[in-house]
Design a protein around this motif. Structure first.
Motif: not given
Lengths: 353, 495
Positions: A130-138, A141-151, A167-176
């Motif tokens: 059983v695979a589940s998408v999580a972390t505010g899929f797709p 765009q949610y706070p990390l705490s929410v994404r972790l709780a989702d997981t 986190n594509r926002g962080a990636f595209l902003a260069g916050r690797y």
């Protein structure tokens, strides 16, 4: 032990030659025995997926049945038991439903109600995962705490595998570093040992959502970041399926090259999952050709001189390669039937998930 | 240097996996008709050899079986062909360009229509994989005719201020590595400019040129405009020395090219030569390495290395040498060597027994001089036929034979460099100057290096890209004159 070569700088990807190489795999001619083996292998690699707002428990239950036994009349019409799919892939709210349904399947198997249990069938899995998408899929765009709780919730409900989004926002902003840290935190949640009803390891698949990253340079960089922050045997995955373009051959090639480089440098095996847009058996075979020819001889101990019979690929296995797909399964079945009977079946000959 | 050992895998208990996936045989099944014996194509029809040249066998290098017999062109045969071309010249040259274009278009269309047959013929006669003859040779040959058909009525624009006139009768001698494509490179611009031709294909690969002659007849090309005389070097010499020829175009070895240049000197005949090469392929540390490795493979192992512009000298910046060599080894292991008619074959048969012996001599010389031979491909080879595993040498000194001479086979010499200056100096340190490749992600470096390489073609972050609109030709001992593009027309007109 020294690595064979050091990585100097971030790897760049030249799109012209990458596309040329990716196209070359589609010109392989996969016939007869190779096709038969490839179709069955592809079937065993499918993460049978439903990710819609309108998903119902009933749909998930039939999806689970389809994953366990993709073609109910396989023994009657083909004289063989076809492999099960690798997993079902659902939203977190449906994990418990899926887990319950697989429990029923196992119970029926034990009682001999519906033929042999999947674990005993020829070529079947011990259990469909059983695979589940999580972390505010797709969007993620949610706070990390929410994404972790989702997981955490998905794992508590019985998910064997977590498909997270970066986190594509962080990636595209260069916050690797931020992207990396978040992947590590989700991996830590998966790593925390499970107790109670659902023991065992939880695998992580990191969705890069390459359709939003746009360039192959970005795909390679995101792959390297993800690979560095997940565990041996975890996966990287192209897409959510909610953004176009989803999986493409050049993108998958670049990700496979990142995986191959990690195995060459550090000996770790990372899995690969293209998802979205792979609908036909022919496409699936093209992907398998790409996997085979890109990971040939990697991560397998050569028990003789190199480049000879001893070599193969560890990635031609659902352990390390998956297709995120739904309609693909019935086209694989159609082709398997065609192979055996010489005729094409109608769409309604196979059950919809 | 050792690879990191793989960790024990975390298994998920899946029962299905393939560690090896054997591709089943995928033979090209198109059947082609081959006559037991061919004559020359002179004056619009196939005629038996005159002058007692006799016939010789054309052999399939993958099976060593004879395919058919072709005529050995004598001086009398060549004379008949030149006369036919001379007779056809006034009418052909006098046609309006747009009328000549129609014929050339028809040839292009007919090549496309008969593409599968031509691809199979090219493969069984020359040994190259069907994948390449199908996807490269035949489509490019058609493209050359299409492209030059477009020029036929626009020569006044190509040479503005002039009234371009044809040169006359062209004697064209072509090699065995791309038989139909080289015929197209020679015939298409000549016909577009109003010339008539005597074509001499290589003795090991005459079949597609003869089929092209058939196509010329099929499309109603006036008799004598294209003539094909088969035979070996003696036939070629007869073409070169014939007083009725106005221009010689030759593609082949530098050794023969020099002889032709000497023979033509003082005769007033025009001459273009496209000869050998030992082209450098330069990889900088900031290149996209995985794609550069593809470029190496494309550069040296394409067509069994029987490519005059093959990237046979590889220069890798020292900081990425280990990575490039390791990845090249991995990539090479996946190449499929064997039956050229199998659609999954990457490397086919060596064109002839003589060429195989030449390649072997060079490989032995490389080992004897102290370079390290890497023959990593273990693909099983057929019992019969002429086969050579793809290989490369490391530890090569610039003075080594394998770094200086054209091998014309799937053998690569790998060397390293530290600075761009060193790369340029060493790349240019060769009697040849046909092609070069440069791999870097940095735009300014690309243009600086490309400007300073003495080569007719420089490929940037790619290799072996051909297009009829792009002129091709060499510097120094790689020859002179250009083929393709506007520049290629210049050799076939008088201004």
């Amino acid at each position: 032990m020294s690595a064979p070569f050091a990585l100097l700088t971030a790897r760049t990807v030249d799109p012209v030659m990458a596309q040329q190489r990716a196209a070359s795999f589609t010109r392989r001619s996969i016939k007869t025995s190779a096709k038969a083996a490839g179709l069955r292998l592809a079937l065993s690699m499918v993460d049978l997926t439903t990710l819609e707002g309108k998903d119902s428990p009933e749909k998930v239950r039939s999806l689970c049945r389809k994953a366990v036994r993709p073609f109910e009349r396989d023994e009657e019409l083909l004289g063989e038991r076809l492999p099960s799919c690798a997993a079902v892939c659902v939203y977190p709210s449906m994990v418990a439903v899926a887990r319950e349904e697989f429990g029923k399947v196992e119970e029926e198997g034990r009682r001999g109600l519906k033929g042999p249990a999947p674990s005993e069938g020829e070529g079947a899995l011990k259990r469909v995962k059983v695979a589940s998408v999580a972390t505010g899929f797709p969007s993620g765009q949610y706070p990390l705490s929410v994404r972790l709780a989702d997981t955490e919730r998905a794992i508590a409900d019985g998910a064997d595998e977590i498909d997270m989004v970066i986190n594509r926002g962080a990636f595209l902003a260069g916050r690797y570093a931020e992207v990396a840290e978040e992947i590590r935190e989700v991996a830590a949640v998966c790593d925390a040992s499970r107790s109670g009803a659902f023991p065992g390891p939880v695998h992580l698949k990191v969705i890069l959502e390459t359709g939003e990253l746009e360039t192959l340079d970005n795909v390679r960089r995101a792959s390297d970041i993800a690979i560095a922050n997940i565990r041996d045997g975890d996966f990287i995955k192209t897409s959510t399926g909610k953004v176009q373009p989803a999986a493409t051959m050049p993108v998958t090639l670049v990700m496979l090259e990142a995986i191959r480089d990690e195995c060459l440098r550090n000996g770790r095996r990372i899995g690969m999952k293209p998802a979205g847009g792979i609908r036909t058996a022919k496409q699936a075979l093209h992907y398998l050709v790409m996997v085979w020819e890109t990971t040939w001889g990697i991560g397998i101990e050569a028990s003789g001189h190199q480049g000879t019979e001893a070599e193969g690929s560890a990635w031609l296995s659902p352990d390390l390669f998956r297709f995120g797909a739904s309609t693909l399964v019935n086209d694989l079945l159609r082709q398997i039937m065609k192979e055996r009977t010489g005729r094409y079946s109608a769409g309604y000959d196979f059950s919809e998930a | 240097m050792t690879r990191q050992a793989a960790s024990a895998p975390r298994r998920l208990d899946f029962a299905t996996e393939l560690t090896r996936w054997e591709y089943a045989a995928a033979p090209e099944t198109t059947k082609v008709e081959i006559a037991p014996r061919y004559g020359h194509f002179i004056g619009g029809e196939f005629v038996g050899p005159i002058g007692g040249g006799g016939h010789f066998a054309s052999v399939n290098p993958a099976t060593e079986q004879p395919l058919c017999e072709v005529a050995q062109g004598s001086e009398a045969d060549v004379d008949a062909a030149v006369r036919a071309a001379r007779d056809a010249l006034p009418a052909w040259a006098g046609l309006p360009g747009k009328e000549r274009a129609k014929y050339i278009y028809r040839i292009a269309r007919r090549i496309q229509e008969r593409a599968r047959e031509l691809a199979v013929l090219e493969t069984i006669d020359g040994g190259k994989p069907i994948r390449e003859s199908r996807d490269v040779d035949i489509p490019l040959a058609a493209a050359h005719f299409f492209y030059h058909a477009g020029w036929a009525d626009k020569l006044g624009f190509a040479f503005a201020g002039h009234e371009p006139k044809p040169v006359g009768v062209c004697g064209q001698i072509i090699p065995w590595n791309f038989p139909l494509l080289m015929a197209a490179w020679k015939l298409a611009p000549a016909l577009a400019c109003g010339n008539t031709c005597v074509l001499k294909p290589a003795e090991t690969t005459p079949l597609t040129a003869l089929r092209l002659a058939e196509i010329c007849a099929e499309v109603g090309l006036p008799p004598g405009v294209v003539n094909v005389v088969t035979g070996d070097g003696r036939t070629g010499a007869a073409v070169v020395n014939h007083p009725g020829v106005d221009k010689i175009a030759f593609t082949g070895s530098t050794e023969v090219g020099k002889k032709i240049a000497a023979a033509v000197a003082g005769t007033g005949k025009r001459l273009t030569l496209e000869l050998g090469g030992k082209s450098p392929n330069i990889i900088f540390e900031d290149a996209s390495i995985d794609q550069a490795v593809e470029g190496i493979v494309e550069g040296i192992y394409f067509n069994q290395g029987h490519v005059c512009c093959a990237g046979s000298r590889l220069f890798v910046q020292e900081s990425v040498l280990d990575e490039v060599v390791e990845k090249l080894r991995i990539r090479m292991a996946s190449l499929r060597v064997g039956d050229p008619l199998d659609k999954n074959t990457d490397i086919g048969a060596i064109n002839s027994m003589q060429q195989l012996a030449t390649i072997r001599r060079y490989v032995e010389a490389g080992v004897a001089e102290g370079a390290r031979l890497h023959e990593v491909n273990g693909h099983p080879l057929p019992d019969r036929g002429y086969w050579c595993r793809p290989s490369f040498f490391t530890g090569v000194q610039p003075s080594h034979v394998v770094a200086r001479e054209e091998i014309f086979g799937p053998v690569l010499a790998v060397m390293s460099f530290r600075t761009p200056e060193e790369a340029i100096t060493r790349a240019n340190n060769t009697p040849y100057g046909l092609a070069a490749g440069v791999w870097t992600d940095k735009g300014s470096k690309i243009f600086e290096i490309a400007r300073r390489l003495k080569a007719g073609v420089v490929w940037l972050n790619t290799y072996n890209k051909f297009d009829p609109a792009s002129p091709f030709g060499g510097f120094k001992e790689s020859g002179f004159g250009r083929e393709g593009g506007l520049q290629g027309l210049r050799s076939y007109v008088q201004l």
